[in-house]
Design a protein around this motif. Structure first.
Motif, PDB file in Angstrom:
ATOM      1  N   LEU A 148       1.394  -1.357   0.464  1.00  9.81           N
ATOM      2  CA  LEU A 148       0.037   0.116  -0.419  1.00  9.81           C
ATOM      3  C   LEU A 148       0.783   0.876   0.440  1.00  9.81           C
ATOM      4  O   LEU A 148       0.433   2.071  -0.776  1.00  9.81           O
ATOM      5  CB  LEU A 148      -0.786   0.169   0.933  1.00  9.81           C
ATOM      6  N   ASP A 149       2.121   1.031   1.012  1.00  9.97           N
ATOM      7  CA  ASP A 149       3.006   2.601   1.030  1.00  9.97           C
ATOM      8  C   ASP A 149       3.410   2.729  -0.480  1.00  9.97           C
ATOM      9  O   ASP A 149       3.390   3.828  -1.284  1.00  9.97           O
ATOM     10  CB  ASP A 149       4.018   1.845   2.122  1.00  9.97           C
ATOM     11  N   LEU A 150       3.749   1.714  -1.512  1.00  5.86           N
ATOM     12  CA  LEU A 150       4.280   1.678  -2.536  1.00  5.86           C
ATOM     13  C   LEU A 150       3.461   2.438  -3.691  1.00  5.86           C
ATOM     14  O   LEU A 150       3.579   3.324  -4.340  1.00  5.86           O
ATOM     15  CB  LEU A 150       4.680   0.673  -3.294  1.00  5.86           C
ATOM     16  N   LEU A 151       2.108   1.449  -3.705  1.00  8.18           N
ATOM     17  CA  LEU A 151       0.667   2.244  -4.564  1.00  8.18           C
ATOM     18  C   LEU A 151       0.255   3.649  -4.174  1.00  8.18           C
ATOM     19  O   LEU A 151      -0.305   4.037  -5.517  1.00  8.18           O
ATOM     20  CB  LEU A 151      -0.412   1.193  -4.755  1.00  8.18           C
ATOM     21  N   ASN A 152       0.223   4.025  -2.844  1.00  9.93           N
ATOM     22  CA  ASN A 152      -0.268   5.730  -2.602  1.00  9.93           C
ATOM     23  C   ASN A 152       1.083   6.683  -2.779  1.00  9.93           C
ATOM     24  O   ASN A 152       0.464   7.437  -2.642  1.00  9.93           O
ATOM     25  CB  ASN A 152      -0.054   5.753  -0.773  1.00  9.93           C
ATOM     26  N   ASN A 153       2.125   5.996  -3.300  1.00 11.91           N
ATOM     27  CA  ASN A 153       3.379   6.847  -3.552  1.00 11.91           C
ATOM     28  C   ASN A 153       4.021   7.165  -5.062  1.00 11.91           C
ATOM     29  O   ASN A 153       4.234   7.840  -4.934  1.00 11.91           O
ATOM     30  CB  ASN A 153       4.193   6.553  -2.495  1.00 11.91           C
ATOM     31  N   ILE A 154       3.340   6.363  -5.598  1.00 12.64           N
ATOM     32  CA  ILE A 154       4.117   5.808  -7.209  1.00 12.64           C
ATOM     33  C   ILE A 154       2.812   6.939  -8.062  1.00 12.64           C
ATOM     34  O   ILE A 154       1.315   6.614  -7.895  1.00 12.64           O
ATOM     35  CB  ILE A 154       4.874   5.050  -7.228  1.00 12.64           C
ATOM     36  N   THR A 155       2.720   7.079  -8.697  1.00 13.96           N
ATOM     37  CA  THR A 155       2.067   8.277  -9.813  1.00 13.96           C
ATOM     38  C   THR A 155       1.492   7.689 -11.043  1.00 13.96           C
ATOM     39  O   THR A 155       1.124   7.234 -11.799  1.00 13.96           O
ATOM     40  CB  THR A 155       2.043   9.356 -10.375  1.00 13.96           C
ATOM     41  N   ALA A 156       2.270   5.726 -11.376  1.00 10.82           N
ATOM     42  CA  ALA A 156       2.901   5.406 -12.763  1.00 10.82           C
ATOM     43  C   ALA A 156       1.050   4.795 -12.764  1.00 10.82           C
ATOM     44  O   ALA A 156       0.175   4.182 -11.834  1.00 10.82           O
ATOM     45  CB  ALA A 156       3.746   4.291 -12.749  1.00 10.82           C
TER      46      ALA A 156
END
Length: 371
Positions: free
Chosen positions: A330-338
């Motif tokens: 969740l941390d990853l998916l919430n902080n990247i915009t790709a």
């Protein structure tokens, strides 16, 4: 004696810039204060917590009679200014050992502490190396990796972010021992190799202060400090004295089972199934069952409740059943915009490499869990 007469916003903006690092409760009361210096050319605002120092200034925008230097509570001054009506006139007056703030019918008196007691950084010699890049590039690098920085880990060198200047590249690496994030920026010119570990607090403060635009930021690296100069702000930070782990050894090279996922769809699935995860636990697991053209996402809790959701993927390798920390995903998916991400695995017990398709500048590695 009137010290300052100005519009509220003129004073509030620099106060907000420097107050982020100030803690309300300090062992040294002076560290809760902002140092304000005024002369004919400019008014300077400075705060420090002995690890980080932030300074900004405004040029000839304050109506004042004489040069002065004083320190006053940064948070209290900020809170007072925030609550006053917009575009109102502020008058600051010194009365003995108090600073009086007057606006309309509102009057506040704040204690002043001696300016000579305020600790300031010693000036550094020439930097070991310096780089210049766009603010939005550094802000983007921090956003993509800062969530992987450890918090209060006994391995103190993990409580920061590694900044590595190497040839024509600036790399940022963060890890808490269970995951690792790496992002790179092309500098367009070769620089002297140098690396530092930037404290967690410094990284998050810079993330707030940096603009999402093409304005420049200058980074000067010294032996024990680093200086960031941008948008009329100077931030000087001490660095963590330690040896960062060899991150290259952590990056998987034999993960040959690959599939792509729509970032937003995967995020929504994880958010749904996480409702039935063990919310109170620090390490919440999610089970991913990757089979022929299908990804099955499963969460269970201690009450034997279960949530399951499926995603269509393009995958024709052998089935893999792996458990990961759902918070890390969740941390990853919430902080990247790709728009999409690529997942690469070797087997159930190997770490997962997550990248952004057609972007070699970003890598995220997550270790598997046993649940």
């Amino acid at each position: 004696m009137i010290l300052i007469k100005c519009n509220k916003e003129t004073l509030l903006t620099p106060i907000q810039t420097v107050t982020g690092i100030v803690e309300r409760r300090q062992t040294l009361p002076i560290l809760s204060n902002v140092l304000i210096k005024h002369n004919k050319e400019k008014t300077t605002f400075l705060t420090t917590d002995l690890e980080i120092e932030i300074k900004t200034s405004i040029n000839n925008e304050l109506s004042t009679a004489e040069p002065f230097t004083l320190t006053v509570s940064a948070k209290k001054l900020q809170d007072i200014l925030r609550t006053l009506p917009s575009n109102t006139e502020i008058v600051l007056t010194r009365k003995n050992d108090h600073l009086q703030i007057k606006s309309g019918k509102s009057i506040f008196n704040l204690q002043i502490l001696p300016a000579e007691d305020f600790p300031e950084n010693t000036k550094e010699n020439e930097p070991i190396t310096s780089i210049v890049l766009q603010q939005k590039k550094l802000k983007n690098l921090f956003q993509h990796i800062q969530f992987s920085i450890a918090q209060q880990d006994i391995r103190y060198y993990l409580n920061g972010l590694l900044l590595l200047v190497e040839d024509t590249c600036l790399k940022g690496i963060a890890t808490d021992g269970h995951r690792l994030a790496l992002a790179s920026i092309d500098l367009n010119e070769s620089k002297t190799k140098h690396q530092i570990i930037l404290p967690r607090k410094t990284v998050f403060e810079l993330s707030k202060l940096l603009n999402d635009n093409e304005e420049p930021i200058i980074i000067d690296f010294f032996e024990k400090k680093v200086r960031f100069t941008f948008s009329n702000i100077e931030l000087i930070s001490k660095i963590i004295d330690g040896k960062f782990p060899d991150f290259n050894r952590v990056i998987p090279t034999s993960n040959n089972k690959i599939f792509n996922l729509n970032r937003l769809e995967f995020l929504q699935v994880l958010q749904r199934v996480s409702i039935l995860s063990n919310q109170a636990e620090q390490f919440r697991g999610v089970r991913l069952v990757i089979s022929h053209n299908n990804l099955c996402v499963i969460c269970k809790n201690s009450e034997q409740e279960e949530a399951q959701d499926d995603l269509d993927i393009q995958y024709e390798n052998e089935e893999i059943d792996i458990s990961l920390n759902i918070t890390y995903l969740l941390d990853l998916l919430n902080n990247i915009t790709a728009e999409s991400i690529q997942c690469a695995l070797e087997n159930t017990n190997s770490s997962v490499l997550i990248t952004i398709p057609e972007n070699e500048d970003y890598k995220y590695i997550v270790m598997p869990m046993k649940i």
